[in-house]
Write a protein that holds these residues in place. Sequence first.
Motif: not given
Length: 372
Positions: A25-30, A5-7
């Motif tokens: 959406a492809g990101y590591d999100m909180p 995942l993108k950051q």
Amino acid sequence: MSQQLKQTPLHGLHIEMGAKMVPFAGYDMPVQYGLGVKKEHIHCRDSAGLFDVSHMGQVRLKGQHAATLLETLVPVDIVDLPEGKQRYAVFTNENGGIEDDLMVTNFGDHLFLVVNAACKEQDIAHLKTHLKDGVELEVIEDRALLALQGPKAAMVLAELNPAVSDMVFMDAARVTLLGVECYVSRSGYTGEDGYEISVPNDKAEELARALLAFNEVEWIGLGARDSLRLECGLCLYGHDLDPTTTPLEASLMWAITPSRRAGGVREGGFPGADIILEQLQTKQVSRKRVGLVGQSKAPVREGTKLFDAEDNEIGIVTSGTFGPTKGIPVAMGYIATEVNKLGETVYAEVRGKKLPMTIEKMPFVPQRYYRG
């Protein structure tokens, strides 16, 4: 999976703050922090919440004909968009469907676009396909995006630069914060007053920490972001909007400016214009996006089928949750036009039970944008 995942530039700060991280959406999100989704939601309504929305796409369009070009892809005025103003727009396709929704700002020397994270690659490709001589597209990779939302957002941000107090809803400006130029708009995705701030990556953490130093400000995750926007009747692309849904079906007629409608000075000229303008004139669509509130305490989720009193299937829920401010389940979805009547009871099928819901006007909670 998290390694793939993108950051965002603020990823390390989220971990430090104890965020629960999820793929989005492809990101590591909180998705939430220590307060939890419900308390984060209420805090944003009562005070000020800080959101990391750096996963969104940021794009510049430059050149003398940039506005003219963009206007061929969206059914809103771009040529007449005043400098220092922002406008909501949708990319349409040849069938009149919505490919994405976006925000467009005129900064004078360029147009600044913010597009949805899940659609940004296709949006950028779409724009590149239509580029003409003299128009340049720049994908912005060196800026993070923060949103400061809530009734105390203006007071907090004014401590860093008093100029933001003079802005009203949908104003945008280059504003110096902590010694660096940021792109600031008075807008957001919560229904509350607030700002979105595009800040250079290397200053993002410093700005976030400066804002979090105020007692009024708490981090808010994706969970509360979703319940906040739903209570205020705001669509989420890929759920409430998609390529098969037209603006009229989506109850977004206001997103088609008068000059682009039949008889307007710049009538049509965008993909699917013939279909959309005909729908606009005849008001003939088979389904409409509506607001729904539960008559019981059970939340009704996306994908739930809707029925009338005679057990005929009439629609589907596209977003649904428990509304912490409203105090009851809230949802939006699409139902057949002939049964779309405010106050009407419909039935959501949840685990074999038919739960009654009432068609209600949106927003469910009053929007509190600052208009001066």
